[in-house]
Design a protein around this motif. Structure first.
Motif, PDB file in Angstrom:
ATOM      1  N   ARG A 405      93.247  58.081  72.915  1.00 58.76           N
ATOM      2  CA  ARG A 405      93.391  59.191  74.005  1.00 58.76           C
ATOM      3  C   ARG A 405      91.736  58.607  74.450  1.00 58.76           C
ATOM      4  O   ARG A 405      90.994  58.684  73.962  1.00 58.76           O
ATOM      5  N   CYS A 406      91.640  58.535  75.780  1.00 56.38           N
ATOM      6  CA  CYS A 406      90.464  58.495  76.517  1.00 56.38           C
ATOM      7  C   CYS A 406      90.249  59.349  77.582  1.00 56.38           C
ATOM      8  O   CYS A 406      90.951  59.973  78.036  1.00 56.38           O
ATOM      9  N   MET A 407      88.818  59.576  77.925  1.00 58.24           N
ATOM     10  CA  MET A 407      88.486  60.694  78.634  1.00 58.24           C
ATOM     11  C   MET A 407      87.369  60.098  79.656  1.00 58.24           C
ATOM     12  O   MET A 407      86.490  59.587  79.124  1.00 58.24           O
ATOM     13  N   ASP A 408      87.759  60.271  80.859  1.00 55.40           N
ATOM     14  CA  ASP A 408      86.972  59.913  82.134  1.00 55.40           C
ATOM     15  C   ASP A 408      86.410  61.174  82.603  1.00 55.40           C
ATOM     16  O   ASP A 408      87.307  61.519  83.775  1.00 55.40           O
ATOM     17  N   GLU A 410      86.860  64.828  83.400  1.00 55.60           N
ATOM     18  CA  GLU A 410      87.975  65.782  82.862  1.00 55.60           C
ATOM     19  C   GLU A 410      89.269  65.094  83.105  1.00 55.60           C
ATOM     20  O   GLU A 410      90.268  65.606  82.311  1.00 55.60           O
ATOM     21  N   ALA A 411      89.473  63.849  83.195  1.00 59.70           N
ATOM     22  CA  ALA A 411      90.515  63.264  83.256  1.00 59.70           C
ATOM     23  C   ALA A 411      90.836  62.428  81.919  1.00 59.70           C
ATOM     24  O   ALA A 411      90.019  61.800  81.517  1.00 59.70           O
ATOM     25  N   VAL A 412      92.043  62.743  81.628  1.00 65.33           N
ATOM     26  CA  VAL A 412      92.574  62.225  80.321  1.00 65.33           C
ATOM     27  C   VAL A 412      93.743  61.254  80.388  1.00 65.33           C
ATOM     28  O   VAL A 412      94.673  61.593  81.165  1.00 65.33           O
ATOM     29  N   THR A 413      93.515  59.847  80.082  1.00 67.53           N
ATOM     30  CA  THR A 413      94.501  58.939  79.924  1.00 67.53           C
ATOM     31  C   THR A 413      94.705  58.464  78.526  1.00 67.53           C
ATOM     32  O   THR A 413      93.965  58.826  77.498  1.00 67.53           O
ATOM     33  N   TYR A 414      95.746  57.694  78.422  1.00 70.86           N
ATOM     34  CA  TYR A 414      96.444  57.154  76.890  1.00 70.86           C
ATOM     35  C   TYR A 414      96.337  55.790  77.101  1.00 70.86           C
ATOM     36  O   TYR A 414      96.978  55.175  77.940  1.00 70.86           O
TER      37      TYR A 414
END
Length: 769
Positions: A405-408, A410-414
C-alpha cells in the motif's frame, strides 16, 4: 607548525579525553567542541554517550579544537540534541575521545571502558531521531497521564484520518476516543510504538551491555524526548491481570507476557545484579551468561564479542586478555578460552562450545510494531466481521503476498511487486474479512524486510520475493579455530541450552560435579591450539535416538505427537541383566530424571514429582483436548480462556494417573486444578531446556544420557579434570588427537560417582585439536 589533534594518552594511569561541547542558540548552528585529557582517578564530572555508529550516511563536519573533524550522520545528530542553549556540556564519546586511527590507543582505552561508564554522572542512551509514529510511545513515556492523553489525542485522531480514512466530524472523533474499545486500541498503538523503540539498532549492539549495566544513572534520548530508564522499566512491566489466571498462560501465550525484544529485560536484570554485586560470584556468572546468551547481539568486529564484555567479568579473567585488535579473531577466541581455564581451574567455558559449521543461523525477529509501517501491507478501508458483532465494520486486513500500500500525499495506490504494476484499487476490496489478531498484524510479510536508517528509524523494504533457505555458517569460516574453543560469533538455530547453571554453588545442592573436586591444569601457552587435558574414558555411545529440534522457542504442552521424542523410550527402556540402574524400575527412574537433567544427591527432585514428568510423556494424549493454540491480543479481557481449559484437561489426566477420585468440594477441586498447572509448568520448561536440540543415547555399559545433536555412535564419554559434566570426544584422523564434540549428561555419574570409583588411577592425557 600545526599541533596534532590527538596528544598521546597514558592509559596505564587511567588517562582519557573528555569532550567539551559548546552551547549554541539554534539547532542548526555549527557544532564546536574541544578535547582535554583527564585521569579517571581524579573523578572528573562528565556524562557518557551510548549510541550506535551506523554508516557515514549524511555525515557532517564539526569543529574540534579549531580543526574540521568529520563525524557520521548519527553522531552529528546527537551532538546537536545534546547541546545546551546557554552553557557547555562535558561528555565522553568514543568516536571522538579515542583516536580511532591508533590501534594501540584503541586497545589500551578499551580496558578503561568500564571505568569510563561507571564514573559518569549519567549515561545518555541515544536511540536516534523519532519518526511520526514514535511520538505516541514517547509521549506515553515522557509525560504524566493527563498531559500524555492530551498530546496523544490529536495524534491518534491524525492516525484515524491519515491511515484509516476516518473523516468523521468532531462528535465522531471524540466519541471514538472515549469509547472503551477505542481506548484499549489506542493504548495498544502507544505500547506498540514503545515496542518499536525497543527494537531500534541500539538494543542490538554488544557494547551497550557494559555501558548500560555499570552506569550509575541511565537516561534515554530520542530526538528531543528524554525518558528515564526506570520509567521505561515500569511501562514494560505492566501486565493484564487476566494472563495470570492460569499458569499455562505463560507457556501457551508468551506474546502476552513478553513486551518486546528481551535485551531490555537482560540489561535490567544485570543492572540489579551489578548494583548489589559481590565481585567474585556476580562477575563470574555475568561473564558466562553474557558471552553465551548474548551472542544474538551485533558487532562489526568479531573480536568485540570478547572485548566488549571483559569489564563485566572477574578481574583476573578480564585483565588476562588485552584488547589487541591486531590479533586475528581465531587467536583471540583461542587465547581467551585458555586464559579462562588457567585462571578458574575449571572447564566451565567448554560447556559453551557448540557445533556451528554448516548449521542454519536463527531467523531474525520479523515483528513490525509501528502502525505507520504496518499499513504498508494492509488495506485499511475494508469491512471486517468482528467476533460477537452482527454486522461487519470498517477495519484493516493484510494484503496478498507481494502487494504494498503506497501513499503519495492523500492518494493511495497498491503496488504488486510480483508483476511490477501499480493499481488504484486494492486486490481485496469488496470482501468481508475476519478480524486478525495482534500477532498477525505485527508479523512482517514474506518478501519483506524490516530495516533501519542511520538515525534508528524503521521502515519496511519490499521486493524480496521468493522462499529462501535460512543462511548457514560456512564450513570454512574462522579457519584454524580449534574444536574446543567456543565461537562467540556463531549462534545457530540448533544450540542446546548449557547444562550448567553458573548461578549454582560449586558443591551445593543442585550442582553437577562429575569430576569431583579436580582441578584443570593446562599449558600456560595461550597460543597453543592443542588443549591437553587429563582424565579417563568412562564409556562410549552405543546408540542414539533421533535428536529433537523444536519448531518454536516456546515449549509444547506435552510430548504427544512429537515423533522424535516418542522414539526415545524405545531405545532407553530395553532390558539388560547388566543394567547399571538395577533393573526395570531403576532404569525407568533414570529415564525420566534424564529428561530434566536431574541433579545428584540432595539436589535431585523428590520421587513424588515424577508425576509431572509423566504429564509431559502424555501416554494418552491429554493435550488433544486443547486443540490448536491461537495467539491472543493483550487487550482482550479474560484472554487466557484456552489456558483455563488446558489446565482442566491437565488436571483430569493428573487425577487419572494418580488414581484420584473427584472432589465433592468444588472449591477444593478448583484449587487443585490451578495447583497442578503451577507445579507442572516449571517441569515442562525444564524438560524443554534440557532436551531441546539434544539426542538421547545409551552407552556400551547401559547408561542413559543426553548428547548434543551432532554426537555420533562411538563418541567417547570422558571425565576430564576440572569438568563439572562429562564431555564427548571423537578420534580425529590423526589417531593421537581428538575432536571436541560437546558436553553431555549421563545419569548416575553427574555427582562424581564414577570419578570417585576410578580414584584417579591411570589418568591419561587427551590432546584435543
Amino acid at each position: 607548525m600545526s599541533i596534532p589533534l590527538y596528544q598521546p594518552l597514558d592509559s596505564e594511569k587511567g588517562e582519557i579525553r573528555l569532550l567539551e561541547l559548546f552551547s549554541a542558540p539554534e539547532h542548526s548552528s555549527p557544532v564546536e567542541c574541544t578535547l582535554h585529557p583527564v585521569k579517571l582517578s581524579e573523578e572528573p564530572c562528565y556524562e557518557a554517550l551510548s549510541y550506535t555508529w551506523g554508516g557515514k550516511g549524511a555525515g557532517q563536519d564539526i569543529v574540534l579544537n579549531g580543526v574540521t573533524f568529520p563525524v557520521f550522520e548519527n553522531l552529528g545528530a546527537v551532538l546537536r540534541r545534546l547541546r545546551h542553549p546557554s552553557k557547555p556540556r562535558t561528555l565522553w564519546i568514543d568516536a571522538i575521545c579515542i583516536n580511532q586511527d591508533d590501534l594501540g590507543e584503541r586497545a589500551s582505552q578499551v580496558k578503561l571502558m568500564r571505568g569510563v561508564y561507571e564514573g559518569a554522572t549519567e549515561v545518555v542512551i541515544w536511540l536516534g531521531e523519532p519518526n511520526v509514529g514514535a511520538e505516541l510511545g514517547l509521549n506515553r513515556l515522557a509525560y504524566n497521564s493527563i498531559t500524555r492523553d492530551e498530546k496523544n489525542r490529536e495524534r491518534q485522531w491524525a492516525i484515524q484520518k491519515e491511515l484509516f480514512n476516518n473523516t468523521g466530524g468532531a462528535a465522531t472523533k471524540y466519541g471514538l476516543w472515549f469509547s472503551p474499545s477505542a481506548t484499549l486500541l489506542n493504548t495498544e498503538l502507544e505500547k506498540d510504538e514503545i515496542r518499536e523503540l525497543l527494537c531500534r539498532p541500539w538494543w542490538s549492539r554488544v557494547w551497550i551491555i557494559q555501558e548500560a549495566v555499570v552506569a550509575r544513572k541511565l537516561n534515554i534520548l530520542c530526538g528531543s524526548w528524554e525518558v528515564e530508564w526506570d520509567r521505561l522499566n515500569a511501562e514494560t512491566k505492566e501486565e493484564d491481570i487476566s494472563v495470570k489466571q492460569a499458569a499455562l498462560t505463560r507457556v501457551m501465550h508468551p506474546e502476552l507476557l513478553s513486551f518486546a525484544d528481551s535485551t531490555f529485560d537482560d540489561i535490567d536484570l544485570m543492572r540489579q545484579k551489578w548494583a548489589s554485586k559481590n565481585t567474585g560470584n556476580v562477575t563470574n556468572s555475568l561473564g558466562y551468561e553474557l558471552l553465551y546468551n548474548l551472542r544474538r547481539l551485533a558487532c562489526t568486529d568479531p573480536r568485540d564479542r570478547v572485548f566488549a564484555f571483559s569489564g563485566l567479568m572477574a578481574p583476573e579473567i578480564g585483565m588476562a586478555l588485552s584488547a589487541d585488535y591486531s590479533r586475528p579473531v581465531v587467536e583471540i577466541y583461542t587465547r581467551f578460552c585458555r586464559a579462562v581455564i588457567l585462571r578458574n581451574g575449571t572447564l566451565d567455558i567448554l560447556n559453551c562450545t557448540r557445533q556451528w559449521r554448516g548449521v542454519p543461523k536463527p531467523i531474525a525477529n520479523s515483528r513490525v510494531y509501528s502502525v505507520y509501517e504496518r499499513v504498508k501491507y494492509h488495506d485499511t478501508t475494508v469491512m471486517i466481521q468482528y467476533e460477537g458483532e452482527s454486522k461487519p465494520g470498517k477495519g484493516s486486513a493484510r494484503l496478498p503476498e507481494g502487494w504494498e500500500r503506497c501513499m503519495d500525499g492523500e492518494a493511495v495506490t497498491y503496488f504488486d511487486h510480483r508483476t511490477q504494476t501499480r493499481h488504484s484499487e486494492s486486490p481485496i476490496a469488496g470482501i468481508i474479512h475476519p478480524a486478525a489478531g495482534r500477532i498477525d498484524r505485527q508479523t512482517c510479510p514474506k518478501g519483506c524486510q524490516k530495516i533501519w536508517d542511520n538515525l534508528g528509524r524503521p521502515s519496511i523494504k519490499f521486493g524480496l520475493l521468493g522462499e529462501e533457505e535460512p543462511p548457514r555458517f560456512e564450513d570454512n569460516a574462522f579457519p584454524g579455530l580449534p574444536s574446543w574453543a567456543p565461537n562467540w560469533a556463531a549462534r545457530t538455530s540448533q544450540d542446546p541450552n548449557p547444562l550448567l547453571d553458573w548461578e549454582k554453588k560449586i558443591e551445593g545442592p543442585g550442582a553437577f560435579n562429575a569430576s569431583g573436586s579436580s582441578y584443570a591444569q593446562i599449558s600456560s601457552d595461550l597460543d597453543d591450539g592443542i588443549l591437553s587435558l587429563t582424565g579417563f574414558e568412562f564409556d562410549t555411545i552405543k546408540e542414539l535416538a533421533p535428536a529433537w529440534h523444536p519448531k518454536s522457542e516456546n515449549p509444547p504442552l506435552s510430548r504427544w505427537g512429537i515423533t522424535e521424542l516418542e522414539q526415545w523410550p524405545v531405545l532407553a527402556l530395553w532390558g539388560d541383566s547388566t543394567c547399571p540402574y538395577g533393573g526395570k524400575d531403576g532404569r525407568l527412574e533414570a529415564f525420566w530424571r534424564t529428561h530434566i537433567g536431574d541433579y545428584p544427591g540432595d539436589g535431585a527432585v523428590p520421587s513424588d514429582d515424577r508425576v509431572y514428568v509423566d504429564l509431559w510423556f502424555d501416554e494418552e494424549g491429554w493435550v488433544k483436548a486443547v486443540g490448536d493454540i491461537e495467539p491472543l491480543d493483550s487487550f482482550s479481557l479474560g484472554g487466557a480462556g484456552d489456558a483455563v481449559a488446558a489446565s482442566r484437561a491437565l488436571y483430569e489426566y493428573w487425577r487419572k494417573i494418580n488414581g484420584k477420585g473427584k472432589f465433592f468440594n468444588k472449591l477444593r477441586e478448583i484449587w487443585d486444578v490451578w495447583a497442578v498447572a503451577r507445579h507442572y509448568v516449571p517441569y515442562l520448561q525444564r524438560v524443554y531446556d534440557t532436551c531441546a536440540h539434544r539426542a538421547l543415547f545409551v552407552t556400551s555399559r547401559g547408561y542413559i544420557g543426553l548428547a548434543p545433536w551432532n554426537a555420533q555412535p562411538g563418541d567417547k564419554i570422558c571425565l576430564l579434570s576440572g569438568g563439572k559434566t562429562p564431555f564427548l570426544l571423537r578420534e580425529s584422523s590423526n589417531n593421537s588427537h581428538y575432536e571436541f564434540v560437546g558436553e553431555c549428561y549421563v545419569h548416575g555419574i553427574m555427582g562424581g560417582e564414577a570419578w570417585v570409583e576410578h580414584d584417579r588411577k591411570d589418568l591419561e592425557t587427551f590432546h584435543i585439536c
